[in-house]
Design a protein around this motif. Structure first.
Motif, PDB file in Angstrom:
ATOM      1  N   LYS A   8       0.794  -1.141  -0.047  1.00 11.95           N
ATOM      2  CA  LYS A   8      -0.006  -0.087   0.188  1.00 11.95           C
ATOM      3  C   LYS A   8       0.851   1.392  -0.039  1.00 11.95           C
ATOM      4  O   LYS A   8       0.902   2.266  -0.452  1.00 11.95           O
ATOM      5  N   LEU A   9       1.877   1.110   0.677  1.00 13.93           N
ATOM      6  CA  LEU A   9       2.720   2.261   0.821  1.00 13.93           C
ATOM      7  C   LEU A   9       3.467   2.910  -0.730  1.00 13.93           C
ATOM      8  O   LEU A   9       3.261   3.990  -1.053  1.00 13.93           O
ATOM      9  N   LEU A  10       3.752   1.887  -1.308  1.00  9.77           N
ATOM     10  CA  LEU A  10       4.166   2.358  -2.774  1.00  9.77           C
ATOM     11  C   LEU A  10       3.164   2.606  -3.660  1.00  9.77           C
ATOM     12  O   LEU A  10       3.265   3.598  -4.436  1.00  9.77           O
ATOM     13  N   GLU A  11       2.102   2.053  -3.487  1.00 10.87           N
ATOM     14  CA  GLU A  11       0.622   2.337  -4.367  1.00 10.87           C
ATOM     15  C   GLU A  11       0.352   3.870  -4.138  1.00 10.87           C
ATOM     16  O   GLU A  11       0.161   4.566  -4.971  1.00 10.87           O
ATOM     17  N   ASP A  12       0.166   4.094  -2.672  1.00 16.44           N
ATOM     18  CA  ASP A  12      -0.340   5.472  -2.448  1.00 16.44           C
ATOM     19  C   ASP A  12       0.981   6.316  -2.859  1.00 16.44           C
ATOM     20  O   ASP A  12       0.391   7.537  -3.541  1.00 16.44           O
ATOM     21  N   ARG A  13       2.200   6.199  -3.118  1.00 17.89           N
ATOM     22  CA  ARG A  13       3.209   7.056  -3.551  1.00 17.89           C
ATOM     23  C   ARG A  13       3.144   7.213  -4.844  1.00 17.89           C
ATOM     24  O   ARG A  13       3.217   8.502  -5.419  1.00 17.89           O
ATOM     25  N   ILE A  14       2.857   6.118  -5.634  1.00 14.96           N
ATOM     26  CA  ILE A  14       2.794   6.178  -7.183  1.00 14.96           C
ATOM     27  C   ILE A  14       1.450   7.049  -7.369  1.00 14.96           C
ATOM     28  O   ILE A  14       1.281   8.137  -8.150  1.00 14.96           O
ATOM     29  N   ARG A  15       0.190   6.912  -6.686  1.00 15.74           N
ATOM     30  CA  ARG A  15      -1.101   7.634  -6.916  1.00 15.74           C
ATOM     31  C   ARG A  15      -0.545   9.247  -6.656  1.00 15.74           C
ATOM     32  O   ARG A  15      -1.111  10.384  -7.468  1.00 15.74           O
ATOM     33  N   GLN A  16       0.141   9.388  -5.507  1.00 17.84           N
ATOM     34  CA  GLN A  16       0.372  10.924  -5.118  1.00 17.84           C
ATOM     35  C   GLN A  16       1.270  11.584  -6.100  1.00 17.84           C
ATOM     36  O   GLN A  16       1.020  12.692  -6.465  1.00 17.84           O
ATOM     37  N   GLU A  17       2.383  10.818  -6.689  1.00 17.83           N
ATOM     38  CA  GLU A  17       3.526  11.629  -7.257  1.00 17.83           C
ATOM     39  C   GLU A  17       3.694  10.903  -8.518  1.00 17.83           C
ATOM     40  O   GLU A  17       4.640  11.819  -9.199  1.00 17.83           O
TER      41      GLU A  17
END
Lengths: 191, 191
Positions: free
Chosen positions: A2-11
């Motif tokens: 999730k941490l990586l997916e969230d970061r991809i969504r954000q940036e």
């Protein structure tokens, strides 16, 4: 992850042609804290595989490989993309077709640093066509080393590299798999 | 740094033409534990300089930069050596003359990731002619960022890059400085 997916969504930034730019944290500017979480997650998955070496390819895989190697307590080895004048003659060499750059290149490792006793975790930032990974697998075969797993940050699930590698029997762990992207920037992850 | 000097003595191989191969722990196979000690040492030297970013150049500098960036708690940024089709157009670009490869190449960074508020620690594995470092310094100048220090693993003290950079006013910290090497493999460090 999730941490990586969230970061991809954000940036992450999507460009036409299914190009996903994550150069703010993964492959140009690099967030080493995120890399360490990625390394720990790959260790969680492959910790019982007797990994002796983490193998990647220059340049974008190196940061991930550093964190993974630290988690496993083993060295990392990065394959080089061109024939360095300084690398010596005792090399394993194979060819990779680059989708991004539309041309072939050679990948090389020194015979000194990979052998039949090695149990290898291959890591890279992206998996799309899988061509670079096939090159790394071929180098392991040349050395007689076993490929225990393949750890990927971002798999483009709409390209066929992941299926090809899994069908060939490899354990592929992609921490974020993109099912689809639109030119408007919408990213759908495989659940 | 005694730990690094000892490792160079133990595992470094000298070849004619003042070539020192340290590809067993520094720039092909990489010992991340040693990299972490190097990162901590650079942090000890530059911890009061307000470093906001660690800058290096692909590929051999990335592992060192990862460990340094972790010690400082900042991102790392690595300059790329060729024009990537995927990198975007908003780039700082400059040219570097390669001593090793006998030809010029471009180094590029995205304007997104370096600006006038950045206080930069530049790191690399080797300092010989200093040409690659001059390229990184030029990229910092283009961005308006200040170069607070330059951290190097191995300086070839018999080449003029270190003197040139120090004479230009830069704070250069080389963790091992080689005074001389013989083709027989003897390495003398500067004390």
């Amino acid at each position: 992850m999730k941490l990586l997916e969230d970061r991809i969504r954000q940036e992450g930034r999507v460009y036409p042609g299914n190009i996903l730019k994550v150069d703010g944290f993964l492959n140009h500017q690099i967030d080493v804290v995120l890399m360490d979480r990625i390394g720990e997650e790959l260790h969680r998955v492959y910790k019982d595989c007797g990994i002796t070496k983490v193998l990647t390819i220059e340049a974008s895989g190196i940061a991930i490989a550093c964190s993974a190697a630290r988690s496993f307590g083993v060295p990392l080895l990065f394959a080089k993309k061109t024939q360095s004048l300084n690398l010596g003659k005792d090399l394993y060499v194979t060819k990779v077709a680059s989708f991004t750059y539309k041309k072939d290149y050679q990948v090389i490792i020194s015979k000194r640093y990979l052998n039949e006793n090695d149990r290898v975790l291959i890591v890279d930032d992206f998996l799309a066509t899988g061509n670079a990974l096939l090159g790394l697998i071929e180098l392991c075969k040349m050395a007689g080393a076993s490929v225990e797993g393949i750890g990927i940050c971002i798999e483009k699930g709409f390209q066929d590299g992941g299926k090809m590698l899994r069908d060939a029997g490899y354990s592929v762990t992609s921490l974020a798999v993109i099912e689809s992207m639109t030119d408007d920037g919408d990213i759908v992850f495989r659940s």
